[in-house]
Structure formats: structure tokens, C-alpha cells
Design a protein around this motif. Structure first.
Motif, PDB file in Angstrom:
ATOM      1  N   UNK A  19      47.172  33.639  38.594  1.00 29.28           N
ATOM      2  CA  UNK A  19      47.139  33.380  39.959  1.00 29.28           C
ATOM      3  C   UNK A  19      46.252  34.628  40.635  1.00 29.28           C
ATOM      4  N   UNK A  20      46.020  34.747  41.651  1.00 32.06           N
ATOM      5  CA  UNK A  20      45.454  35.823  42.628  1.00 32.06           C
ATOM      6  C   UNK A  20      46.748  36.741  42.770  1.00 32.06           C
ATOM      7  N   UNK A  21      47.905  36.340  42.874  1.00 28.83           N
ATOM      8  CA  UNK A  21      48.962  37.445  42.834  1.00 28.83           C
ATOM      9  C   UNK A  21      48.845  38.250  41.511  1.00 28.83           C
ATOM     10  N   UNK A  22      48.914  37.519  40.147  1.00 29.05           N
ATOM     11  CA  UNK A  22      48.799  38.263  39.016  1.00 29.05           C
ATOM     12  C   UNK A  22      47.328  39.269  38.844  1.00 29.05           C
ATOM     13  N   UNK A  23      46.272  38.595  39.381  1.00 28.07           N
ATOM     14  CA  UNK A  23      45.195  39.613  39.400  1.00 28.07           C
ATOM     15  C   UNK A  23      45.490  40.828  40.263  1.00 28.07           C
ATOM     16  N   UNK A  24      45.763  40.727  41.463  1.00 31.85           N
ATOM     17  CA  UNK A  24      46.387  41.455  42.436  1.00 31.85           C
ATOM     18  C   UNK A  24      47.189  42.759  41.711  1.00 31.85           C
ATOM     19  N   UNK A  25      48.277  42.137  41.205  1.00 35.56           N
ATOM     20  CA  UNK A  25      49.361  42.801  40.617  1.00 35.56           C
ATOM     21  C   UNK A  25      48.608  44.060  39.322  1.00 35.56           C
ATOM     22  N   UNK A  45      34.961  47.344  45.426  1.00 37.62           N
ATOM     23  CA  UNK A  45      34.463  48.659  45.316  1.00 37.62           C
ATOM     24  C   UNK A  45      34.029  48.644  43.684  1.00 37.62           C
ATOM     25  N   UNK A  46      33.356  49.719  43.588  1.00 37.90           N
ATOM     26  CA  UNK A  46      32.753  50.128  41.932  1.00 37.90           C
ATOM     27  C   UNK A  46      34.089  49.944  41.207  1.00 37.90           C
ATOM     28  N   UNK A  47      34.948  50.680  41.600  1.00 41.91           N
ATOM     29  CA  UNK A  47      36.326  50.960  40.894  1.00 41.91           C
ATOM     30  C   UNK A  47      36.870  49.659  40.769  1.00 41.91           C
ATOM     31  N   UNK A  48      36.982  48.637  41.635  1.00 39.36           N
ATOM     32  CA  UNK A  48      37.441  47.316  41.494  1.00 39.36           C
ATOM     33  C   UNK A  48      36.553  46.520  40.635  1.00 39.36           C
ATOM     34  N   UNK A  49      35.239  46.536  40.747  1.00 42.09           N
ATOM     35  CA  UNK A  49      34.362  45.875  39.632  1.00 42.09           C
ATOM     36  C   UNK A  49      34.794  46.074  38.127  1.00 42.09           C
ATOM     37  N   UNK A  50      34.873  47.332  37.982  1.00 42.05           N
ATOM     38  CA  UNK A  50      35.043  48.130  36.581  1.00 42.05           C
ATOM     39  C   UNK A  50      36.306  47.467  36.329  1.00 42.05           C
ATOM     40  N   UNK A  51      37.448  47.441  36.986  1.00 39.10           N
ATOM     41  CA  UNK A  51      38.907  47.005  36.595  1.00 39.10           C
ATOM     42  C   UNK A  51      38.585  45.320  36.447  1.00 39.10           C
ATOM     43  N   UNK A  52      37.925  44.706  37.143  1.00 41.76           N
ATOM     44  CA  UNK A  52      37.989  43.480  37.178  1.00 41.76           C
ATOM     45  C   UNK A  52      36.969  42.974  35.753  1.00 41.76           C
ATOM     46  N   UNK A  53      36.216  43.850  35.477  1.00 45.79           N
ATOM     47  CA  UNK A  53      35.280  43.409  34.413  1.00 45.79           C
ATOM     48  C   UNK A  53      36.059  43.699  33.085  1.00 45.79           C
ATOM     49  N   UNK A  54      37.103  44.797  33.109  1.00 49.27           N
ATOM     50  CA  UNK A  54      38.065  44.934  31.878  1.00 49.27           C
ATOM     51  C   UNK A  54      39.107  43.729  31.986  1.00 49.27           C
ATOM     52  N   UNK A  55      39.418  43.527  33.115  1.00 52.95           N
ATOM     53  CA  UNK A  55      40.252  42.335  33.025  1.00 52.95           C
ATOM     54  C   UNK A  55      40.033  41.219  32.550  1.00 52.95           C
ATOM     55  N   UNK A  56      38.753  40.811  32.717  1.00 55.66           N
ATOM     56  CA  UNK A  56      38.053  39.568  32.349  1.00 55.66           C
ATOM     57  C   UNK A  56      37.311  39.548  30.974  1.00 55.66           C
TER      58      UNK A  56
END
Length: 99
Positions: A19-25, A45-56
Motif C-alpha cells: 500500500x502507499x502507507x507501507x511504502x511511506x513507512x 529527491x535523489x535520496x528518495x529515488x535511491x530508497x525506492x530503487x532499494x525497496x523495489x
């Protein structure tokens, strides 16, 4: 917003059944930010892009449309990260595996 980024973020979130909540958390962010990324109203942000790439488990280049392959290995990430970043990424991956 980067062309195609919003669609990829939504597609990946649904693929991982989050869920969007799980990703946000997991990203220490807000649901409104995650929603904004997926609608194209906000740019991560660049930091969020890196975190998203790690998550996915994909590269930032994939998210930005620069690479067609979705998956990257931990070894590939280690080649571009410094020691502290590599250790943080390893901890992050281990945390995801536990959930």
C-alpha cells in the motif's frame, strides 16, 4: 516529473503488493508524498529515488527510464556506493527480508 516515473512507481508498488502507507513507512515518508510521486504531482529527491530503487530492487536508472532491465544485484549497488552506504543498503535489504 521524469516521463514515466510515476507509472513505474505505481506499477512496482502494486507488483510488490504494497500500500502507499507501507511504502511511506518503509521510506520514512508520508502517504501524500508517495501518492504525489505516483500521480506525477511531486518529484522524489535523489535520496528518495535511491530508497525506492532499494525497496523495489531496481536501479535508479530503471526508474528514470535510462535502463530497460529492472533488477540489479547487491554487488552492482556496492560498486557505486561508499562503505557506509553499502552497509546501510545491506541493513535495509535485511530489514525488508524480515517483513
Amino acid at each position: 516529473m521524469v516521463n514515466g516515473l510515476a507509472e513505474k512507481l505505481r506499477e512496482l508498488r502494486l507488483k510488490y503488493k504494497l500500500s502507499q502507507r507501507q511504502v511511506a513507512d518503509r521510506l520514512n515518508s508520508s502517504v501524500s508524498s508517495i501518492s504525489g510521486y505516483e500521480t506525477g504531482d511531486k518529484t522524489p529527491s535523489v535520496e528518495q529515488l535511491l530508497a525506492l530503487s532499494c525497496l523495489y530492487n531496481c536501479s535508479v536508472d530503471y526508474l528514470l527510464g535510462k535502463q530497460k532491465e529492472i533488477f540489479v544485484t547487491l554487488e552492482e549497488h556496492k560498486n557505486i556506493l561508499n562503505y557506509e552506504q553499502s552497509q546501510a543498503l545491506t541493513r535495509f535489504i535485511n530489514l525488508i527480508k524480515q517483513n
